[in-house]
Enzyme design. Sequence first.
Site, mmCIF file in Angstrom:
data_model
loop_
_atom_site.group_PDB
_atom_site.id
_atom_site.type_symbol
_atom_site.label_atom_id
_atom_site.label_comp_id
_atom_site.label_asym_id
_atom_site.label_seq_id
_atom_site.Cartn_x
_atom_site.Cartn_y
_atom_site.Cartn_z
ATOM 1 C CG ASN A 12 -1.943 -1.164 1.132
ATOM 2 O OD1 ASN A 12 -2.246 -1.659 0.059
ATOM 3 N ND2 ASN A 12 -2.388 -1.619 2.280
ATOM 4 N N GLY A 14 1.507 2.633 -2.967
ATOM 5 C CA GLY A 14 1.167 3.275 -4.239
ATOM 6 C C GLY A 14 1.975 2.774 -5.422
ATOM 7 C CD GLU A 88 1.326 -7.372 -6.973
ATOM 8 O OE1 GLU A 88 2.210 -7.728 -6.150
ATOM 9 O OE2 GLU A 88 0.327 -6.713 -6.641
ATOM 10 C CD GLN A 90 5.447 -8.851 -5.262
ATOM 11 O OE1 GLN A 90 5.772 -7.863 -5.902
ATOM 12 N NE2 GLN A 90 4.218 -9.004 -4.796
ATOM 13 C CB CYS A 147 4.235 3.830 15.383
ATOM 14 S SG CYS A 147 5.664 3.507 14.327
HETATM 15 ZN ZN LIG Z 1 5.712 1.207 13.890
#
Ligand SMILES: [Zn+2]
Length: 192
Positions: A12, A14, A88, A90, A147
């Site tokens: 996520n 972008g 994608e 990966q 956080c």
């Molecule tokens: Zn964190």
Amino acid sequence: MAQLYFYYSAMNAGKSTSLLQSSYNYRERGMHTLVLTPAIDDRFGMGKVASRIGIQCEATIFSAADDLAERIAAEHEREFLHCVLVDESQFLSKDQVKQLAYVVDCLDIPVLCYGLRTDFQGELFSGSQYLLAWADKLVELKTICFCGRKANMVVRRDSQGNAIKEGAQVAIGGNESYESVCRKHFRELVWE
Ligand SMILES: [Zn+2]
């Protein structure tokens, strides 16, 4: 000279939006692009790259067994390609990353790959491993943890919201969800 790019990030950040914007920039100038997506990712239906902000485009599907140098060369023969974009990325195999490097070096077509750096256990995906090793340009797309720190890890959560610590690298059709977190919170959720 064309270059091989790897735009990498957690979930996520972008990546698909960035891919679609880059492809659009070429097409707006009358140039041709080829957008590739692996068969493994069918979140939005086959043969499509879609962004969470609501834009999408048609894409050509490839499988793990495909020789991408051959496929791109054939397409380039049919219609001159100015850029190849891989969603994608990966999920590319080691051989396929090598084939994309051939497209850059020998066909002189820029290749832009977009993908996750690591899986839910903090391990590199095969495609990411060889793109990190061999790409000319590494570009990190940033996203943030709950956080507020930069998120560079991905946590897989089960339907109860618990972080999953073991399992297959790619879970298909489960009730799991994914979240990008910073390494400190990844440590607390997965390593400890
Ligand atoms: Zn964190």
